[in-house]
Design a protein around this motif. Structure first.
Motif, mmCIF file in Angstrom:
data_model
loop_
_atom_site.group_PDB
_atom_site.id
_atom_site.type_symbol
_atom_site.label_atom_id
_atom_site.label_comp_id
_atom_site.label_asym_id
_atom_site.label_seq_id
_atom_site.Cartn_x
_atom_site.Cartn_y
_atom_site.Cartn_z
ATOM 1 N N ALA A 1 0.832 -1.202 0.000
ATOM 2 C CA ALA A 1 0.000 0.000 0.000
ATOM 3 C C ALA A 1 0.865 1.251 0.000
ATOM 4 O O ALA A 1 0.599 2.216 -0.732
ATOM 5 C CB ALA A 1 -0.924 -0.010 1.219
ATOM 6 N N LEU A 2 1.916 1.241 0.815
ATOM 7 C CA LEU A 2 2.823 2.387 0.883
ATOM 8 C C LEU A 2 3.518 2.597 -0.460
ATOM 9 O O LEU A 2 3.616 3.730 -0.958
ATOM 10 C CB LEU A 2 3.864 2.160 1.980
ATOM 11 N N ALA A 3 3.986 1.509 -1.073
ATOM 12 C CA ALA A 3 4.694 1.611 -2.350
ATOM 13 C C ALA A 3 3.767 2.111 -3.460
ATOM 14 O O ALA A 3 4.173 2.903 -4.309
ATOM 15 C CB ALA A 3 5.284 0.250 -2.724
ATOM 16 N N VAL A 4 2.514 1.653 -3.463
ATOM 17 C CA VAL A 4 1.545 2.111 -4.466
ATOM 18 C C VAL A 4 1.296 3.603 -4.311
ATOM 19 O O VAL A 4 1.276 4.356 -5.292
ATOM 20 C CB VAL A 4 0.226 1.316 -4.362
ATOM 21 N N ASP A 5 1.115 4.058 -3.065
ATOM 22 C CA ASP A 5 0.901 5.491 -2.825
ATOM 23 C C ASP A 5 2.091 6.307 -3.291
ATOM 24 O O ASP A 5 1.940 7.380 -3.882
ATOM 25 C CB ASP A 5 0.649 5.748 -1.335
#
Length: 322
Positions: free
Chosen positions: A106-110
């Motif tokens: 989720a962090l990487a996608v954001d």
């Protein structure tokens, strides 16, 4: 992707599985992996289909690195992202690292979204290496004039979001969330580092200060304002923790008891008062003072020695693992 997992294991076979997950996604982010690469990575690590929904569009990848178009399995785990959500399609009980894999995905996608979308204007505005005209355009997308008074706030990525523009930014101390403060009235979650007020077109200066301030937080002081660091902020911002100064290395080698005595000696009005604070006999403290002077290579109670100790202690906190 499976090869990358293997390389991480080979590099550090004793590392915890959680650390390997973090290292894995940090490697993907540093390498500029796109959305498909991030999904393939999550699927490879978890061994199940990983999916993402962005603005109504769904993409799914299998552990073999292939796009999946079959009927979607129930989500065993799901996380919200800025423009949608990510999930793992596991049947049965969760595995030990599923939570961490999805959190990092989720962090990487954001982060990837912020870099490629107009919403990534804040990250552009914070980058001192970006030409000033591009930073001005980024500020314009945020509807902020270059001369507007602002400050940046650094918080961990998993703390509650503030009602202000923010983005995840890689730093030398890991990925932090940068939040743009225009009012000084935000409710700031803990821990947090607050950068100095500055012009919006100098946002990187405030962000650098916020990063240092965040690094100096501890349970007793969960929020640190870089302004309170004073002139030492110049030293802290220019310091490279990968190459510690000899004074920092010497201080780091002190045993906990000696380190505590050195701190009290520096903070006290006299050797006698330091002895009283620590419950030591004056002569014992005097002997320890002389021993520390030899070990440090300077007397921490002289004007110059006091300055050297304070600088080394500050930089040690920037060097040590949180």
């Amino acid at each position: 992707m499976q090869n990358l997992v293997g390389r991480l294991t080979a590099l550090d076979p004793d590392a915890s599985e959680t650390l390997k997950v973090v290292s894995y996604f940090d490697t993907l982010i540093a390498g500029g992996a796109g959305l498909d690469g991030l999904l393939r990575g999550a699927a490879a690590l978890s061994g199940v289909v990983a999916g993402v929904e962005r603005r109504g569009r769904i993409v799914r990848h299998s552990p073999q690195g292939l796009r999946v178009t079959t009927e979607q399995a129930p989500h065993s785990l799901k996380r919200q992202t800025r423009n949608g959500s990510v999930w793992l399609e596991r049947s049965g009980p969760l595995h030990a690292n599923d939570e961490m894999i999805l959190e990092r995905l989720a962090l990487a996608v954001d982060l990837t979204e912020a870099r490629r979308d107009p919403e990534g204007a804040l990250e552009t505005a914070l980058d001192s290496a970006t030409p000033i005209d591009e930073r001005a355009k980024a500020l314009a997308r945020l509807r902020i004039q270059p001369g507007t008074r602002i400050r940046l706030i650094a918080t961990p990525t998993d703390t509650p979001a503030m009602n202000a523009p923010s983005t995840a930014v890689p730093t030398r101390y890991g990925i932090l969330r940068a939040t743009l403060d225009l009012t000084g009235a935000l409710t700031i979650p803990e821990p947090a580092g607050i950068g100095p007020w500055c012009r919006a077109d100098q946002a990187s200066e405030s962000w650098d200060g916020a990063i240092v301030a965040h690094r100096l937080t501890e349970p007793r002081t969960p929020v640190v304002d870089a302004t309170d660091i004073g002139a030492l902020l110049i030293l802290a911002k220019s310091y490279d923790p990968r190459h510690p100064h000899p004074d920092v290395l010497t201080l780091s080698r002190l045993d906990p008891r000696s380190a505590d005595i050195a701190r009290v000696l520096v903070e006290s009005d006299s050797v006698r008062s330091a002895a009283a604070t620590l419950g030591m006999h004056h002569s014992t403290m005097q002997a320890k003072h002389e021993s520390l002077t030899r070990e440090l290579g300077y007397d921490p109670r002289t004007i110059t020695g006091h300055a050297r100790y304070i600088a080394a202690a500050l930089l040690l906190r920037l060097t040590s693992t949180p």
